[in-house]
Design an enzyme around this catalytic site. Sequence first.
Site, PDB file in Angstrom:
ATOM      1  N   SER A 135       0.963  -1.239  -0.037  1.00 10.78           N
ATOM      2  CA  SER A 135      -0.130  -0.119   0.127  1.00 10.78           C
ATOM      3  C   SER A 135       0.952   1.206  -0.132  1.00 10.78           C
ATOM      4  O   SER A 135       2.033   1.123   0.562  1.00 10.78           O
ATOM      5  CB  SER A 135      -0.824   0.091   1.286  1.00 10.78           C
ATOM      6  OG  SER A 135      -1.403   1.477   1.481  1.00 10.78           O
ATOM      7  N   TYR A 148      -0.950  -1.066  10.080  1.00 13.71           N
ATOM      8  CA  TYR A 148      -1.208  -1.264   8.782  1.00 13.71           C
ATOM      9  C   TYR A 148       0.027  -0.909   7.927  1.00 13.71           C
ATOM     10  O   TYR A 148       0.561  -1.813   7.224  1.00 13.71           O
ATOM     11  CB  TYR A 148      -2.271  -0.693   8.235  1.00 13.71           C
ATOM     12  CG  TYR A 148      -2.632  -0.856   6.956  1.00 13.71           C
ATOM     13  CD1 TYR A 148      -3.386  -2.075   6.423  1.00 13.71           C
ATOM     14  CD2 TYR A 148      -2.692   0.248   5.754  1.00 13.71           C
ATOM     15  CE1 TYR A 148      -3.629  -2.170   4.935  1.00 13.71           C
ATOM     16  CE2 TYR A 148      -3.085  -0.135   4.493  1.00 13.71           C
ATOM     17  CZ  TYR A 148      -3.517  -1.223   4.234  1.00 13.71           C
ATOM     18  OH  TYR A 148      -3.830  -1.531   2.777  1.00 13.71           O
TER      19      TYR A 148
END
Length: 240
Positions: A135, A148
């Site tokens: 990401s 994350y």
Amino acid sequence: MAQRVVLITGGSRGIGAAAARRFAAGGDKVVINYCRSRERAEALAAEIDGWAVEADVSDPEQVRNMVDNVLDKFCQLDILICNAGIAQQKLFGDLTDQDWRRMFAVNVDGMFYTIRAALPHFIHRKQGRILTLSSMWGQVGGSCEVAYSAAKAAVIGMTKALAKELGPSGITVNCVAPGVIDTEMNANLGPEDLAALAEETPMGVIGRPEDVAEALWYLASPGAKFVTGQVLAPNGGLIV
Ligand code: NAP
């Protein structure tokens, strides 16, 4: 070219489902892994003449069985797309041990288990494409997404190191690091948040799952045979 077999973890919806449709449209046989979304995975498998397999990627036994079942059924695996993932928005100080463990269990351990299970087959054939999903937060860090971001940074590290280790075996390993993509993962964002993010993005829009599927498709194509250890970022220019 003989039909390729592609295994996509987390293929039941979002980016994984778009990738399943893209690879099937390109002539590949697609295996769609799901964890909770059985009905959606089975409907998609029927739509693209693929196969749906259940496994929680955070469980090494389930992952091993899944890969064994794929190899038993198709006798071949050409492309592995490690896409299954979870996200969570929380202040760092509010993260529990369980939050942290689950984030890594799915996003990092799951990738380790999946690649480990498929690797002997790839090495035996001296070919294979491994694609990982990171990401933009794994590249630059996101506020209120420390767990994350850390997990997705680990994915980039794993991709680069594995690319070096597996190059001599004829296997490429590349990462796709999307920006903001319109999937259920971002269901917590309201229309105003999405509009603000689109405005911040040089291309002026939020990404579509299909934009990420195209990046994956390229990295799995014959034309990308000399590309390995790279991070391709379909993010509309939000992170450059
Ligand atoms: P999504 O719409 O929330 O879909 C997540 C997928 O992962 C689902 O198919 C889900 O399957 C699967 N999954 C979750 N936990 C699993 C587990 N334990 N075992 C097996 N499968 C599991 O997310 P998405 O937006 O498509 O994201 C796909 C990947 O792209 C993720 O790795 C994500 O971190 C990354 N990404 C997304 C964005 C974005 O803006 N959307 C941006 C950057 C990176 P079930 O429903 O069957 O449980």
